[in-house]
Design a protein around this motif. Structure first.
Motif, PDB file in Angstrom:
ATOM      1  N   ALA A 188      43.051  43.157  32.139  1.00 16.68           N
ATOM      2  CA  ALA A 188      42.644  42.228  31.074  1.00 16.68           C
ATOM      3  C   ALA A 188      41.132  42.006  31.116  1.00 16.68           C
ATOM      4  CB  ALA A 188      43.413  40.908  31.208  1.00 16.68           C
ATOM      5  N   THR A 189      40.411  43.095  31.179  1.00 24.55           N
ATOM      6  CA  THR A 189      38.947  43.074  31.098  1.00 24.55           C
ATOM      7  C   THR A 189      38.524  44.398  30.479  1.00 24.55           C
ATOM      8  OG1 THR A 189      36.886  42.898  32.363  1.00 24.55           O
ATOM      9  CG2 THR A 189      38.716  43.988  33.478  1.00 24.55           C
ATOM     10  N   GLN A 242      40.794  35.122  44.151  1.00 24.57           N
ATOM     11  CA  GLN A 242      39.364  35.240  43.862  1.00 24.57           C
ATOM     12  C   GLN A 242      38.844  36.524  44.500  1.00 24.57           C
ATOM     13  OE1 GLN A 242      37.987  32.572  42.014  1.00 24.57           O
ATOM     14  NE2 GLN A 242      36.387  34.090  41.646  1.00 24.57           N
ATOM     15  N   GLY A 243      38.397  37.468  43.700  1.00 29.10           N
ATOM     16  CA  GLY A 243      37.910  38.730  44.262  1.00 29.10           C
ATOM     17  C   GLY A 243      37.688  39.755  43.169  1.00 29.10           C
ATOM     18  N   THR A 244      37.009  40.836  43.545  1.00 30.37           N
ATOM     19  CA  THR A 244      36.706  41.905  42.583  1.00 30.37           C
ATOM     20  C   THR A 244      37.652  43.075  42.821  1.00 30.37           C
ATOM     21  OG1 THR A 244      34.399  41.248  42.608  1.00 30.37           O
ATOM     22  CG2 THR A 244      34.880  43.456  41.765  1.00 30.37           C
ATOM     23  N   GLY A 249      41.674  40.029  35.703  1.00 29.47           N
ATOM     24  CA  GLY A 249      40.850  39.337  34.711  1.00 29.47           C
ATOM     25  C   GLY A 249      41.453  38.010  34.315  1.00 29.47           C
ATOM     26  N   GLY A 250      40.660  36.942  34.467  1.00 24.95           N
ATOM     27  CA  GLY A 250      41.147  35.586  34.182  1.00 24.95           C
ATOM     28  C   GLY A 250      40.481  34.963  32.975  1.00 24.95           C
ATOM     29  N   GLY A 251      40.206  35.786  31.938  1.00 30.07           N
ATOM     30  CA  GLY A 251      39.726  35.232  30.662  1.00 30.07           C
ATOM     31  C   GLY A 251      40.916  34.740  29.851  1.00 30.07           C
ATOM     32  N   ILE A 252      40.683  34.456  28.561  1.00 27.08           N
ATOM     33  CA  ILE A 252      41.791  33.992  27.718  1.00 27.08           C
ATOM     34  C   ILE A 252      42.854  35.094  27.596  1.00 27.08           C
ATOM     35  CG2 ILE A 252      40.605  34.636  25.542  1.00 27.08           C
ATOM     36  CD1 ILE A 252      42.997  31.659  26.035  1.00 27.08           C
ATOM     37  N   PHE A 299      43.729  38.278  39.344  1.00 25.29           N
ATOM     38  CA  PHE A 299      42.499  38.573  40.089  1.00 25.29           C
ATOM     39  C   PHE A 299      41.305  38.187  39.221  1.00 25.29           C
ATOM     40  CE2 PHE A 299      45.663  41.430  41.767  1.00 25.29           C
ATOM     41  CZ  PHE A 299      45.427  41.414  43.132  1.00 25.29           C
ATOM     42  N   GLU A 300      40.397  37.407  39.761  1.00 26.45           N
ATOM     43  CA  GLU A 300      39.210  37.022  38.979  1.00 26.45           C
ATOM     44  C   GLU A 300      37.977  37.106  39.867  1.00 26.45           C
ATOM     45  OE1 GLU A 300      38.243  36.415  35.714  1.00 26.45           O
ATOM     46  OE2 GLU A 300      36.338  36.317  36.787  1.00 26.45           O
ATOM     47  N   LYS A 301      36.973  37.865  39.397  1.00 26.18           N
ATOM     48  CA  LYS A 301      35.781  38.068  40.238  1.00 26.18           C
ATOM     49  C   LYS A 301      34.754  36.947  40.089  1.00 26.18           C
ATOM     50  CE  LYS A 301      33.220  41.278  37.233  1.00 26.18           C
ATOM     51  NZ  LYS A 301      32.645  42.601  37.127  1.00 26.18           N
ATOM     52  N   ARG A 302      34.788  36.242  38.947  1.00 25.31           N
ATOM     53  CA  ARG A 302      33.814  35.138  38.773  1.00 25.31           C
ATOM     54  C   ARG A 302      34.561  33.842  38.516  1.00 25.31           C
ATOM     55  NH1 ARG A 302      30.908  38.762  35.298  1.00 25.31           N
ATOM     56  NH2 ARG A 302      29.518  40.015  36.565  1.00 25.31           N
TER      57      ARG A 302
END
Ligand SMILES: Cc1cc2nc3c(=O)[nH]c(=O)nc-3n(C[C@H](O)[C@H](O)[C@H](O)COP(=O)(O)OP(=O)(O)OC[C@H]3O[C@@H](n4cnc5c(N)ncnc54)[C@H](O)[C@@H]3O)c2cc1C
Length: 492
Positions: A307-308, A269-271, A39-42, A64-67
Motif C-alpha cells: 500500500a505504497t 514500525q520499520g522499513t 504502508g500505513g497511509g489511508i 508496516f510503516e517506516k515513518r
C-alpha cells in the motif's frame, strides 16, 4: 498457494439418528489468514479496516510503516496552529471518507468558499466578489453557459456513475486491474483514461476559454499539471472544486490513525526491504524489514498487500524468488513544493492595485509561471490565521518570496513526491494482483490520486484477498448487475 492456503480445520460431528444408526458429518472450515500490509497511509489503513470486516476477529493483521501512520495525510505546525500540509479536501460524496469520519467519532470542517481569482502571470483574468450574484454575473459574462453546465456535467455524467462503485463493492465484487475497476463504474471512464480532459470537455461542448482558464486552474491547483492530463483524473480534479468540500476537524491524518485501532491491526514500525516467495513452508510470503532500532527482522504471512507506490524514489522494496520478476513501475511521480508563509501577500505581484482586493484563493492558468496556487488558510480547527499556502512545481527562491509577500514572519518549505505525472500515452497500468496472494493498491493512483481513490482501492484489494481465500471466483472480474436492471429483466 502455501500449505496453509489449503490447510483446513476439520471438525467431525457424530450424529445418532433416531433409528440409532451412527452418522459422521465433516465440515471443513478454512483457518483465518495472517496478513501483512506495507504502508500505513489511508490506503493501507482502510484496507486493514475492510479486511477485518471481511475476515472477522481471528485474522492477524500487521501494518508496516517506516515513518508515520497517515503517510500523505499530515499536518504542519506553525506557531500555535496546525495546517493540512498534503491531502486536504474531501468531496461531500466521497462515501468512504464520510463514513470513516462518522464511524471514528470525528467531525467534518467545511473549507473553502472564500473569494477566488485566476492569475495568468501578469494580471487576474477573473475574480469573484463577496456577493454571489455578482460573482455569477461576472463568470457568466466571461464563460457563458459553461459556468452553469459544469455542475450538471460533473454530477450527472461523472459523479452519479462514479458512485456505482459503492453498490458494486457492497455486493462483494472485486477487479484484478485498474481499468476493470474504473470500467465497472462506467465503461466510458476507461476511454477517459486515454483522452485528455481538454478533448473530453471539448467533445462535451465546453468552450476553449473555460477549459484554458477554469479547468487549467483546477488542475494546476490540485495536481500541479495541465489540461493534457487524462479525462478521468481531470474529472476527479473538477469534482475537487465543487461546493461543500470539507476536511476532518483536527486533521485528516486522524482517519488513518483511528482506523488502525478500529481494524485491531498491529503496527510494526520499520522499513520493509523485501517480500520473498517461500517454498515448502507453512506461510506463502516472508516480509523482511529493518525495525526502528535498525535491526533486521522478518515475518511470514499468507497474504501481503503493498500500500505504497512502487516507485524508485518512494519505496525500496525488492521482490525475491518469484517465478516472474516484479519490478517497480516506471511511471514518473510529480515533484511539488509547498511553501507556508505567515505574512502579507503583495497585491502588485498579481496586478491588483488595492491590497484589500487580493482574493483568498489565487489559482493560475499559465503553466509557464512559478506559482500553481496560493491560498490563505485556516488551521485544522477552523481558526483564522495569517498563513498562506503556496504550491509550485519547483521551489521558489528567496527573491520569488520577496516579490510575492510584502512582509514575512515565518516561512516553511518542503518538496515531496506528490502524485503521478499524468499522461494519456503512459505505460500499462499496474495490476492489483502481483502474485497469487500478493496485492498492490497504488496502481489506482495512475487513474487518479485522492484519499477516496485509495480507500476504494483498499476495499477492492480486501475483497480480492477475501474472494481468493474462500474461492469466491464468481465475484472476481465479473460484471455487476445492479438490482434495478435485474428487476427490469424479470419484468420484461
Ligand atoms: C500536496 C498534496 C495534496 C493533496 N491534496 C489532496 C486533496 O485535497 N484531496 C484528496 O483526496 N487527496 C489529495 N492528495 C492525494 C492523497 O493525499 C493521496 O492520494 C493519499 O493520501 C495516498 O494515500 P496512500 O495510503 O495510498 O499512500 P501514502 O499516504 O503515501 O502511504 C504510503 C505509506 O507507506 C509508507 N511506506 C513506504 N515505503 C515503505 C516501506 N518500504 N516500508 C514501510 N512503510 C513504507 C510511507 O511512509 C507511507 O506512510 C494530495 C496529495 C498531496 C501530496
Amino acid at each position: 498457494m502455501s500449505a496453509s492456503g489449503t490447510k483446513m480445520w476439520t471438525f467431525t460431528l457424530a450424529f445418532i439418528l433416531t433409528f440409532s444408526l451412527p452418522f459422521t458429518l465433516s465440515i471443513e472450515v478454512k483457518e483465518p489468514p495472517t496478513i501483512g500490509i506495507v504502508g500505513g497511509g489511508i490506503g493501507g489503513t482502510s484496507t486493514a479496516y475492510f479486511l477485518r470486516q471481511l475476515f472477522g476477529n481471528d485474522a492477524k493483521i500487521d501494518i508496516f510503516e517506516k515513518r508515520h501512520i497517515g503517510g500523505r495525510l499530515a499536518t504542519l505546525t506553525m506557531g500555535d496552529h496546525q495546517f493540512e500540509a498534503r491531502g486536504t479536501l474531501i468531496h461531500p460524496k466521497n462515501m468512504y471518507m464520510v463514513n470513516f469520519t462518522r464511524l471514528l467519532g470525528l467531525e467534518q470542517l467545511q473549507v473553502g468558499g472564500g473569494t477566488f481569482g485566476i492569475f495568468d502571470g501578469s494580471s487576474m483574468r477573473v475574480t469573484s466578489s463577496k456577493y454571489s450574484l455578482v460573482t455569477m454575473a461576472k463568470l457568466f459574462w466571461r464563460y457563458g453557459m459553461d459556468i452553469y453546465n459544469i455542475d450538471s456535467w460533473i454530477n450527472e455524467k461523472l459523479l452519479s456513475k462514479f458512485m456505482r462503485i459503492y453498490d458494486i463493492q457492497r455486493a462483494g465484487h472485486a477487479y484484478t486491474t485498474v481499468p476493470d475497476l474504473i470500467g465497472a463504474m462506467d465503461p466510458a471512464f476507461v476511454s477517459y483514461m486515454k483522452k485528455s480532459i481538454k478533448f473530453v470537455m471539448k467533445t462535451a461542448g465546453f468552450g476553449d476559454k473555460f477549459i484554458d482558464e477554469m479547468v487549467m486552474a483546477a488542475l494546476r491547483t490540485n495536481y500541479g499539471q495541465n489540461t493534457e492530463v487524462p479525462g478521468f483524473v481531470g474529472a476527479v480534479c473538477l469534482a475537487g472544486v465543487q461546493p461543500g468540500l470539507w476536511a476532518v476537524k483536527g486533521g485528516n491524518k486522524q482517519v488513518p490513525q483511528k482506523l488502525v485501532a478500529e481494524a485491531k491491526a498491529q503496527v510494526l514500525q520499520g522499513t520493509v526491504m523485501s517480500v520473498q516467495l517461500l517454498q515448502y513452508q507453512d506461510k506463502t510470503y516472508r516480509v523482511e524489514y529493518v525495525d526502528a532500532e535498525k535491526k533486521e527482522r522478518h515475518k511470514d504471512y499468507d497474504i501481503v498487500i503493498i500500500a505504497t507506490p512502487l516507485h524508485d524514489e518512494m519505496s525500496e522494496i525488492d521482490f525475491e524468488d518469484f517465478p516472474s520478476p516484479i519490478e517497480n513501475f516506471p511511471q514518473k511521480f510529480h515533484k511539488l513544493t509547498a511553501t507556508f508563509v505567515e505574512g502579507t501577500p503583495n497585491s502588485n505581484y498579481y496586478g491588483i492595485d488595492n491590497a484589500e482586493e487580493v482574493p483568498i484563493e489565487i489559482l493560475t492558468c499559465n503553466d509557464t509561471i512559478l506559482l500553481n496556487s496560493q491560498g490563505k488558510k485556516e488551521d485544522v480547527l477552523g481558526n483564522p490565521a495569517n498563513v498562506y499556502k503556496v504550491f509550485s512545481n519547483i521551489p521558489p527562491s528567496e527573491e520569488n518570496i520577496k516579490q510575492m509577500f510584502t512582509s514575512k514572519k515565518d516561512i516553511r518549505m518542503f518538496s515531496m513526491m506528490a502524485y503521478p505525472e499524468y499522461s494519456t500515452v503512459g505505460e500499462e497500468l499496474p495490476p492489483f494482483v502481483l502474485h497469487d496472494s500478493l496485492y498492490y493498491l497504488n496502481g489506482i493512483e495512475l487513474a487518479a490520486s485522492a484519499m477516496e481513490m485509495s480507500s476504494i482501492a483498499g476495499k477492492n484489494v480486501a475483497l480480492l484477498a477475501y474472494n481468493h481465500w474462500h474461492g469466491n471466483l464468481d465475484k472476481i472480474d465479473e460484471p455487476y448487475l445492479d438490482p434495478v436492471s435485474e428487476k427490469d429483466k424479470t419484468e420484461l
